[in-house]
Design an enzyme around this catalytic site. Structure first.
Site, PDB file in Angstrom:
ATOM      1  N   GLU A  69       0.821  -1.269   0.031  1.00  0.00           N
ATOM      2  CA  GLU A  69      -0.068  -0.065  -0.147  1.00  0.00           C
ATOM      3  C   GLU A  69       0.918   1.190   0.003  1.00  0.00           C
ATOM      4  O   GLU A  69       0.724   2.094  -0.908  1.00  0.00           O
ATOM      5  CB  GLU A  69      -0.969   0.007   1.096  1.00  0.00           C
ATOM      6  CG  GLU A  69      -1.615   1.269   1.276  1.00  0.00           C
ATOM      7  CD  GLU A  69      -2.886   1.622   2.374  1.00  0.00           C
ATOM      8  OE1 GLU A  69      -2.748   0.677   3.328  1.00  0.00           O
ATOM      9  OE2 GLU A  69      -3.455   2.308   2.364  1.00  0.00           O
ATOM     10  N   ASP A  89      -0.806  -4.979   3.317  1.00  0.00           N
ATOM     11  CA  ASP A  89      -1.063  -3.738   3.643  1.00  0.00           C
ATOM     12  C   ASP A  89      -0.503  -3.770   5.334  1.00  0.00           C
ATOM     13  O   ASP A  89      -1.025  -4.406   6.187  1.00  0.00           O
ATOM     14  CB  ASP A  89      -2.626  -3.852   3.898  1.00  0.00           C
ATOM     15  CG  ASP A  89      -3.166  -2.307   4.261  1.00  0.00           C
ATOM     16  OD1 ASP A  89      -2.504  -1.547   4.921  1.00  0.00           O
ATOM     17  OD2 ASP A  89      -4.424  -2.168   4.175  1.00  0.00           O
ATOM     18  N   ILE A  91      -0.755  -1.358   7.790  1.00  0.00           N
ATOM     19  CA  ILE A  91      -1.781  -1.364   8.906  1.00  0.00           C
ATOM     20  C   ILE A  91      -3.158  -1.117   8.258  1.00  0.00           C
ATOM     21  O   ILE A  91      -3.326  -0.158   7.381  1.00  0.00           O
ATOM     22  CB  ILE A  91      -1.497  -0.038   9.797  1.00  0.00           C
ATOM     23  CG1 ILE A  91      -0.167   0.053  10.639  1.00  0.00           C
ATOM     24  CG2 ILE A  91      -2.747   0.226  10.755  1.00  0.00           C
ATOM     25  CD1 ILE A  91      -0.071   1.082  11.247  1.00  0.00           C
ATOM     26  N   ASP A  92      -4.111  -2.192   8.117  1.00  0.00           N
ATOM     27  CA  ASP A  92      -5.358  -2.005   7.753  1.00  0.00           C
ATOM     28  C   ASP A  92      -6.345  -1.143   8.564  1.00  0.00           C
ATOM     29  O   ASP A  92      -6.263  -2.044   9.794  1.00  0.00           O
ATOM     30  CB  ASP A  92      -5.758  -3.151   7.102  1.00  0.00           C
ATOM     31  CG  ASP A  92      -7.160  -2.976   6.120  1.00  0.00           C
ATOM     32  OD1 ASP A  92      -7.205  -2.160   5.283  1.00  0.00           O
ATOM     33  OD2 ASP A  92      -8.161  -4.010   6.640  1.00  0.00           O
ATOM     34  N   THR A  94      -5.941   2.270   9.140  1.00  0.00           N
ATOM     35  CA  THR A  94      -5.206   3.656   9.719  1.00  0.00           C
ATOM     36  C   THR A  94      -5.744   4.450  10.388  1.00  0.00           C
ATOM     37  O   THR A  94      -5.537   4.909  11.365  1.00  0.00           O
ATOM     38  CB  THR A  94      -4.322   3.908   8.493  1.00  0.00           C
ATOM     39  OG1 THR A  94      -3.579   3.012   7.578  1.00  0.00           O
ATOM     40  CG2 THR A  94      -3.435   5.134   8.992  1.00  0.00           C
ATOM     41  N   ASP A 219      -6.112  -4.557   0.767  1.00  0.00           N
ATOM     42  CA  ASP A 219      -6.934  -4.549   1.834  1.00  0.00           C
ATOM     43  C   ASP A 219      -7.831  -5.740   2.151  1.00  0.00           C
ATOM     44  O   ASP A 219      -8.364  -6.338   3.076  1.00  0.00           O
ATOM     45  CB  ASP A 219      -8.202  -3.534   1.747  1.00  0.00           C
ATOM     46  CG  ASP A 219      -7.566  -2.217   1.894  1.00  0.00           C
ATOM     47  OD1 ASP A 219      -6.854  -1.672   2.841  1.00  0.00           O
ATOM     48  OD2 ASP A 219      -7.920  -1.382   0.960  1.00  0.00           O
TER      49      ASP A 219
END
Ligand code: IPD
Length: 286
Positions: A69, A89, A91-92, A94, A219
């Site tokens: 990402e 990803d 940190i899905d 954020t 995601d």
């Protein structure tokens, strides 16, 4: 195939290591930067965790490719080839991370010949490690996962997200979709704030369906496999075959529930993840 088990185990190990960085930063004050919209955020931790994950994987598997990402946000080309590719990803969720809302996940999918071989979703604050390998079932913390099997939309709990798009057409489409579902009626609507966790909730049987428009391949690529390996179905929002690059998804406990959602949900125009934004007249935004 079993040949990728070693890669999956390595992915699980580095996800656990990376989660320590996320959890240390979770309570701290963060510098927040905006990306495509006022609701599309990035922090130094997102960037740091993605770099950590990619450099560890690259050291061990130097020929493998990456779709990350934050690398894409920094201008790297998003291209899914037939080569072994890690879709990450860091940190899905954020926005949750920034607000300390306790649902954030590391999502890692691994595709070969454009087919997802395994998916890992680590919901860090909850300490729930979801994983699935193609043909081998889905698990959370080593316990097998099964969808609810619900076939009746009127008995369904549905998860969705408003997402990062804030233009009028997107907002209107998303709120109309929610109203149309509630009018069927479904039993309830929920949003956790991370597409990866939203979707694995279908794999646990805790939710009967999830749909979303406007999220990206990083995601949902891992969660899509986790849902199908738990016995669920994953489709495009128009009811056609799932395409992780289309930015539209329905995940459901059963085909009847997925198809019923596809009947009432409409999509707003979205640039595909694998389309060159430079060649798109709407500037690459939904
Ligand atoms: C976002 C989250 C959110 C979804 C957005 C995604 P990020 O991912 O998954 O739930 O609604 O569409 O972009 O930016 O937190 O990795």
């Amino acid at each position: 195939m079993a040949e990728w088990t070693e890669c999956m185990n390595f992915g699980i190990t580095i996800a656990r290591q990376a989660s320590k960085v996320i959890l240390e930063a979770f309570r701290a004050k963060k510098d927040v930067m905006l990306k495509s919209s006022p609701a599309d955020l990035v922090t130094e931790t997102d960037q740091r965790v993605e770099k950590m994950l990619i450099s560890s994987i690259r050291e061990r598997y130097p020929t493998h490719k990456f779709i990350g990402e934050e690398s894409v946000a920094a201008g790297e080309k998003l291209e899914l080839t037939d080569s072994p590719t890690w879709i990450i990803d860091p940190i899905d969720g954020t926005v949750n991370f920034v607000h300390r809302f306790p649902f954030v996940a590391i999502s890692i999918a691994f595709a070969v010949n454009k087919q997802t071989e395994f998916g890992i979703v680590y919901s860090c604050v909850e300490d729930k490690m979801y994983r699935a390998q193609r043909g081998c079932g889905a698990f959370v913390n080593d316990v097998p996962l099964h969808t609810s099997g619900q076939e009746d939309i009127t008995k369904s709990l549905v998860v969705t997200e408003i997402g990062a798009e804030r233009d009028c057409l997107a907002l209107c489409t998303m709120t109309t979709n929610i109203m149309n579902l509630l009018a069927i009626p479904i039993q309830g609507i929920r949003a956790v704030g991370t597409a990866a966790v939203d979707m694995v909730l279908v794999a646990t049987g805790g939710a009967d369906a999830y749909y979303h428009i406007g999220m990206h391949c990083w995601d949902i690529a891992a969660s899509a496999l986790i849902v199908t390996e738990a016995g669920g179905v994953v489709l495009d929002t128009d009811g056609s075959e799932f395409d992780m690059m289309s930015r539209k998804v329905i995940a459901a406990s059963s085909m009847p529930v997925a198809k019923r959602i596809a009947q009432v949900v409409r999509a707003f125009p979205c640039t595909r993840d694998d389309e060159d934004p430079a060649g798109v007249t709407n500037g690459g935004h939904c």
